[in-house]
Design an enzyme around this catalytic site. Structure first.
Site, PDB file in Angstrom:
ATOM      1  N   ARG A 195      33.398  14.624 -17.606  1.00 40.92           N
ATOM      2  CA  ARG A 195      34.472  13.811 -18.182  1.00 40.92           C
ATOM      3  C   ARG A 195      35.807  14.370 -17.689  1.00 40.92           C
ATOM      4  NH1 ARG A 195      30.745  14.705 -22.292  1.00 40.92           N
ATOM      5  NH2 ARG A 195      29.668  12.800 -22.998  1.00 40.92           N
ATOM      6  N   LYS A 207      32.745  16.502 -25.941  1.00 41.89           N
ATOM      7  CA  LYS A 207      32.779  15.315 -26.793  1.00 41.89           C
ATOM      8  C   LYS A 207      31.709  15.381 -27.877  1.00 41.89           C
ATOM      9  CE  LYS A 207      32.457  10.263 -26.538  1.00 41.89           C
ATOM     10  NZ  LYS A 207      32.274   9.102 -25.622  1.00 41.89           N
ATOM     11  N   HIS A 249      25.002  13.949 -22.081  1.00 44.55           N
ATOM     12  CA  HIS A 249      24.723  12.939 -23.084  1.00 44.55           C
ATOM     13  C   HIS A 249      23.700  13.492 -24.071  1.00 44.55           C
ATOM     14  CE1 HIS A 249      25.986   9.390 -20.286  1.00 44.55           C
ATOM     15  NE2 HIS A 249      27.015  10.008 -20.835  1.00 44.55           N
ATOM     16  N   TYR A 276      19.001  17.569 -26.031  1.00 39.38           N
ATOM     17  CA  TYR A 276      19.161  18.463 -24.903  1.00 39.38           C
ATOM     18  C   TYR A 276      20.045  19.649 -25.277  1.00 39.38           C
ATOM     19  CZ  TYR A 276      17.437  14.791 -21.754  1.00 39.38           C
ATOM     20  OH  TYR A 276      16.695  13.859 -21.117  1.00 39.38           O
TER      21      TYR A 276
END
Length: 419
Positions: free
Chosen positions: A256, A283, A373, A383
């Site tokens: 990002r 995030k 993600h 994860y």
């Protein structure tokens, strides 16, 4: 023989009514209550000092009760016995008390100002956001909100005044920022309600008062033949070298933009070829590990003589304590002739996701893990930063090599043929 004074009772004091003239109710030993024609009730203490008759104002009833007035009278009588004029001592005490009360009132007034409440709210929740997001909120408030309503009491701000602020932002034009300002202000008002500084949230009255924001997909080239010229344009960028390095690393690392812009030297281990991003800057609030290809190491080593003595790898030009902005990267692309519909700095993530899977054949699991993600595996576990690490190391180096090949004109396999 002087007439004996019967002490007052609480009932007498509370029931005393105004008359055509001010009159006194004596409590004895110099203490009396003055009842005014308007209904006011004032405690006074009459005494003699150095042969002169004097009067000391003690305070109003009911703020000062009968018992409290008698306590002040006792203090005054004690001072007289010590040869001290009660007016000199007790008036100073009264002034000091009034100053303390005024200071307390000012403090209460300041703590109800919108800016004070907003900063208190921001500080309370700052650890729940990334540092970039927290800075972004504060900058919006400082630029667009505080100059207009910052000093107003938060319980006196109404919806029309807020709408005028949001419409001013939207007219810039920055409609998305106007909606964010409304959202942040709503959170601040709800915090003020919870802490007893406001009774309602006027931003609720502004629901649908602003035009909706039409969000499109972030522009991203997903065909290799479209990626190659963009990479060459970036390599030819003649602006600030720090910005050029950031532009070169974005497609290579496909993180990002905010994560890259906020990169700190302490997060990098160039020998191990790793970039460890702490959870506070992610995030999804989970620490993330980015394997660094050789090309990224080369760029970072070239930057070290320029910014290695700072905390940030990409410090801003105005302050080394703040990183370059997202607008800096996108503006650099626009100056090079790359239009908004062709590419945004965030779009490289979609580019990498598509080509890594459909052209280079890497597994979606490894790609999603590298994209940070929060996608659970087949057992429902999210994860962690080391998931698929061996495959990701191979993938990141092969991806950087692939991008180099595109720039130098290597044969490009279209996605439709690769599939």
């Amino acid at each position: 023989m002087p007439k004996r004074i019967v002490p007052l009772s609480d009932l007498q004091v509370s029931k005393a009514k105004p008359k055509d003239k001010n009159y006194k109710l004596q409590d004895g030993y110099g203490l009396y209550l003055v009842v005014t024609t308007t209904g006011g009730k004032l405690w006074r203490y009459g005494y003699s000092f150095d042969g002169r008759q004097k009067t000391l104002s003690l305070g109003p009833y009911p703020a000062l009760t009968l018992a409290e007035a008698r306590e002040l009278r006792a203090q005054a009588r004690k001072l007289l016995v010590e040869g001290v004029d009660p007016s000199e001592v007790m008036s100073l005490q009264a002034k000091k008390q009034r100053r303390q009360e005024d200071a307390e009132a000012l403090k209460v007034e300041k703590e109800k100002q919108f800016e004070f409440v907003a900063c208190e709210w921001h500080q309370k929740f700052i650890n729940t956001w990334t540092s970039h997001h927290a800075d972004k909120i504060l900058r919006l408030l400082e630029r667009d909100i505080f100059p207009f309503i910052g000093k107003k009491s938060i319980d006196c701000i109404e919806a029309p005044e807020l709408l005028a602020l949001f419409e001013r932002i939207a007219a810039r034009p920055a409609l998305d920022a106007a909606h964010r300002a409304r959202s942040h202000c709503g959170a601040i008002f709800r915090y003020a309600i919870a802490t007893g500084k406001a009774l309602r949230d006027p931003t609720r009255d502004l629901f649908k008062a602003l035009p909706p924001v039409k969000h499109g997909h972030r522009a991203a080239p997903t065909d290799p033949k479209d990626v190659a010229p963009l990479l060459r344009i970036i390599d030819e960028y003649s602006g600030h070298y720090i910005v050029k390095c950031a532009l070169q690393l974005l497609p290579m690392l496909f993180c990002r933009p905010g994560e890259l812009r906020g990169m700190e030297w302490a997060e990098l281990d160039l020998e191990a070829k790793e970039w460890r991003i702490p959870a506070g800057r992610m995030k999804m609030k989970q620490a993330h590990l980015v394997p660094l290809p050789d090309q990224a190491i080369k760029i970072l080593e070239s930057l070290k003589p320029l910014t290695g003595h700072y905390k940030l790898v990409f410090p801003g030009t105005r302050s080394v304590l703040r990183c370059i902005s997202d607008n800096t990267l996108n503006a650099a692309l626009r100056r090079m002739g790359v239009e908004k519909h062709e590419l945004t700095s965030h779009g490289w993530r979609a580019t990498a996701r598509t080509i890594l899977h459909e052209v280079l054949g890497f597994t979606p699991d490894a790609i999603e893990a590298q994209l940070a993600h929060v996608v659970p595996d087949r057992l429902g576990r999210a994860y962690n930063r080391t998931t698929h690490l061996a495959e990701r190391r191979k993938m990141m180096q092969q991806w950087a090599d692939y991008l180099d090949g595109l720039k130098t004109g290597a044969k490009v396999i279209p996605i439709r043929q690769a599939g």
